[in-house]
Design a protein around this motif. Structure first.
Motif, PDB file in Angstrom:
ATOM      1  N   VAL A   1     -12.151   8.728  31.656  1.00 17.57           N
ATOM      2  CA  VAL A   1     -13.152   8.793  32.724  1.00 17.57           C
ATOM      3  C   VAL A   1     -12.987   7.587  33.641  1.00 17.57           C
ATOM      4  N   PRO A   2     -13.550   7.636  34.858  1.00 17.44           N
ATOM      5  CA  PRO A   2     -13.517   6.440  35.710  1.00 17.44           C
ATOM      6  C   PRO A   2     -14.173   5.256  34.994  1.00 17.44           C
ATOM      7  N   TYR A   3     -13.657   4.063  35.272  1.00 19.51           N
ATOM      8  CA  TYR A   3     -14.178   2.876  34.591  1.00 19.51           C
ATOM      9  C   TYR A   3     -15.689   2.749  34.775  1.00 19.51           C
ATOM     10  N   GLY A   4     -16.185   3.078  35.957  1.00 19.72           N
ATOM     11  CA  GLY A   4     -17.623   2.993  36.193  1.00 19.72           C
ATOM     12  C   GLY A   4     -18.416   3.895  35.272  1.00 19.72           C
ATOM     13  N   ARG A   5     -17.903   5.108  35.001  1.00 16.36           N
ATOM     14  CA  ARG A   5     -18.579   6.003  34.059  1.00 16.36           C
ATOM     15  C   ARG A   5     -18.533   5.428  32.650  1.00 16.36           C
ATOM     16  N   PHE A   6     -17.415   4.818  32.304  1.00 18.03           N
ATOM     17  CA  PHE A   6     -17.304   4.162  30.997  1.00 18.03           C
ATOM     18  C   PHE A   6     -18.403   3.115  30.854  1.00 18.03           C
ATOM     19  N   MET A   7     -18.741   2.434  31.945  1.00 22.65           N
ATOM     20  CA  MET A   7     -19.779   1.415  31.863  1.00 22.65           C
ATOM     21  C   MET A   7     -21.159   2.026  31.638  1.00 22.65           C
ATOM     22  N   ARG A   8     -21.370   3.267  32.091  1.00 21.15           N
ATOM     23  CA  ARG A   8     -22.633   3.916  31.746  1.00 21.15           C
ATOM     24  C   ARG A   8     -22.653   4.267  30.269  1.00 21.15           C
ATOM     25  N   VAL A   9     -21.499   4.627  29.722  1.00 16.60           N
ATOM     26  CA  VAL A   9     -21.402   4.840  28.278  1.00 16.60           C
ATOM     27  C   VAL A   9     -21.715   3.540  27.543  1.00 16.60           C
ATOM     28  N   ARG A  10     -21.212   2.412  28.058  1.00 18.37           N
ATOM     29  CA  ARG A  10     -21.514   1.122  27.450  1.00 18.37           C
ATOM     30  C   ARG A  10     -23.009   0.827  27.503  1.00 18.37           C
ATOM     31  N   LEU A  11     -23.648   1.164  28.624  1.00 23.84           N
ATOM     32  CA  LEU A  11     -25.087   0.956  28.734  1.00 23.84           C
ATOM     33  C   LEU A  11     -25.817   1.755  27.658  1.00 23.84           C
ATOM     34  N   PHE A  12     -25.435   3.013  27.503  1.00 18.64           N
ATOM     35  CA  PHE A  12     -26.054   3.840  26.470  1.00 18.64           C
ATOM     36  C   PHE A  12     -25.836   3.255  25.082  1.00 18.64           C
ATOM     37  N   ASP A  13     -24.593   2.859  24.788  1.00 22.94           N
ATOM     38  CA  ASP A  13     -24.275   2.317  23.471  1.00 22.94           C
ATOM     39  C   ASP A  13     -25.111   1.060  23.188  1.00 22.94           C
ATOM     40  N   CYS A  14     -25.178   0.179  24.155  1.00 23.35           N
ATOM     41  CA  CYS A  14     -25.934  -1.070  23.952  1.00 23.35           C
ATOM     42  C   CYS A  14     -27.429  -0.789  23.853  1.00 23.35           C
ATOM     43  N   TRP A  15     -27.915   0.192  24.603  1.00 25.03           N
ATOM     44  CA  TRP A  15     -29.330   0.576  24.513  1.00 25.03           C
ATOM     45  C   TRP A  15     -29.654   1.103  23.115  1.00 25.03           C
ATOM     46  N   MET A  16     -28.786   1.948  22.575  1.00 27.30           N
ATOM     47  CA  MET A  16     -28.992   2.439  21.216  1.00 27.30           C
ATOM     48  C   MET A  16     -28.989   1.298  20.217  1.00 27.30           C
ATOM     49  N   HIS A  17     -28.126   0.314  20.432  1.00 27.57           N
ATOM     50  CA  HIS A  17     -28.079  -0.801  19.486  1.00 27.57           C
ATOM     51  C   HIS A  17     -29.302  -1.725  19.639  1.00 27.57           C
ATOM     52  N   GLU A  18     -29.882  -1.775  20.825  1.00 27.79           N
ATOM     53  CA  GLU A  18     -31.159  -2.476  20.956  1.00 27.79           C
ATOM     54  C   GLU A  18     -32.210  -1.801  20.075  1.00 27.79           C
ATOM     55  N   LEU A  19     -32.239  -0.464  20.094  1.00 23.77           N
ATOM     56  CA  LEU A  19     -33.180   0.263  19.243  1.00 23.77           C
ATOM     57  C   LEU A  19     -32.883   0.025  17.764  1.00 23.77           C
ATOM     58  N   ASP A  20     -31.593  -0.043  17.410  1.00 23.25           N
ATOM     59  CA  ASP A  20     -31.218  -0.310  16.018  1.00 23.25           C
ATOM     60  C   ASP A  20     -31.785  -1.646  15.546  1.00 23.25           C
ATOM     61  N   VAL A  21     -31.614  -2.671  16.370  1.00 24.27           N
ATOM     62  CA  VAL A  21     -32.096  -4.010  15.996  1.00 24.27           C
ATOM     63  C   VAL A  21     -33.618  -4.018  15.931  1.00 24.27           C
ATOM     64  N   ALA A  22     -34.262  -3.432  16.926  1.00 24.51           N
ATOM     65  CA  ALA A  22     -35.727  -3.396  16.953  1.00 24.51           C
ATOM     66  C   ALA A  22     -36.281  -2.656  15.736  1.00 24.51           C
ATOM     67  N   ASP A  23     -35.691  -1.493  15.414  1.00 25.04           N
ATOM     68  CA  ASP A  23     -36.165  -0.718  14.268  1.00 25.04           C
ATOM     69  C   ASP A  23     -35.965  -1.482  12.968  1.00 25.04           C
ATOM     70  N   ALA A  24     -34.839  -2.174  12.857  1.00 24.68           N
ATOM     71  CA  ALA A  24     -34.576  -2.948  11.645  1.00 24.68           C
ATOM     72  C   ALA A  24     -35.596  -4.068  11.470  1.00 24.68           C
TER      73      ALA A  24
END
Length: 277
Positions: A136-159
């Motif tokens: 995918v275009p690099y910019g779209r990859f960065m939206r994937v990164r945003l999603f991944d990091c957002w999910m990991h924020e939830l992981d840390v918060a839930d823990a």
């Protein structure tokens, strides 16, 4: 949702700040709290994000400490593909650090990533690049990164047992990336048959009405149904994201999920939502 480059890079920076805020001044023993991800603690989640952003800077994992037993990460039950192998190597190599030092490293790496993103040319931003969702275009990859990091924020918060803001522009942008894969989960994993009309009513911070139709063996979003839905599923958007991320199972939350219509299909779908790596 379409995000321009400046907005997406701003949201990524805010996302990294949100993760850091959760672990700033965290006592060392709490860094080792188990997270919703199999085999990973709070420390490991932050180490994973640090490692991925380091890799995007062109770096390699630290050398293995010969004083530590060497782990064959491919034998770990939660490692199922080559992406997971690389993730696990970064986590394993960073694991000996104290939490406070990992936080410093996380800050250093994400600061360099902000500068690197700012220095990209428009051509580089649009250049096709390998990503977890394919080329995918690099910019779209960065939206994937945003999603991944957002999910990991939830992981840390839930823990840690704390609540974080799951709405807002940052959450909405991450959630839009998450939603891209929902039809695939409905068709491939949930095995919704041809002609199925699946309606998800999401409540909570990311309120949405999702209509998915299965036509000629392919599930996809539609604006409207010609007939009433085959099944209607109502649940909180936060639970929806955690089910899609494989962080929990539907069986633990049946009192929070309402199913109308074809209950057998509905129950199969909510048990088959996990699609992230």
């Amino acid at each position: 949702m379409t995000l321009d480059r400046a907005e997406l890079t701003t949201l990524l920076g805010q996302q990294w700040d949100a993760i850091a805020a959760l672990v700033t001044e965290l006592p060392e023993e709490r860094w080792r709290t188990p997270s919703p991800l199999p085999g990973w603690t709070v420390f490991d989640v932050v180490a994973h994000v640090t490692g991925t952003e380091s890799w995007l800077l062109g770096e390699q994992p630290p050398a293995h400490d010969p004083m530590r037993p060497k782990t064959d990460v491919r034998t770990l039950p939660h490692v199922r593909n080559e992406v997971a192998v690389l993730n696990e190597i970064w986590v394993d190599r960073l694991r000996p650090l104290p939490g406070a030092r990992l936080l410093e490293l996380f800050g250093e790496v994400t600061d360099r990533r902000r500068r690197a993103l700012a220095e990209l040319t428009d051509e580089e931003w649009s250049t096709p690049t390998p990503s977890p969702i394919g080329q995918v275009p690099y910019g779209r990859f960065m939206r994937v990164r945003l999603f991944d990091c957002w999910m990991h924020e939830l992981d840390v918060a839930d823990a840690l047992g704390v609540r974080v803001e799951e709405g807002g522009k940052r959450g909405a942008a991450a959630f839009e990336e998450f939603l891209v894969s929902v039809p695939r989960a409905v068709g491939k994993f949930g095995k919704a048959p041809d002609g199925s009309r699946v309606l998800f009513e999401l409540t909570g911070p990311q309120t949405r009405t999702l209509r998915i139709a299965v036509v000629d063996g392919r599930a996809g979003f539609v604006q409207a149904f010609d007939e009433p839905p085959t099944v209607q599923i109502r649940l909180d958007s936060g639970l929806f994201a955690r089910l899609g991320g494989g962080r929990t199972i539907a069986g633990a939350h049946l009192d929070a999920i309402e199913i109308a219509g074809d209950e057998e299909l509905g129950n199969r779908l909510v048990r088959s939502l996990a699609f992230t790596l």
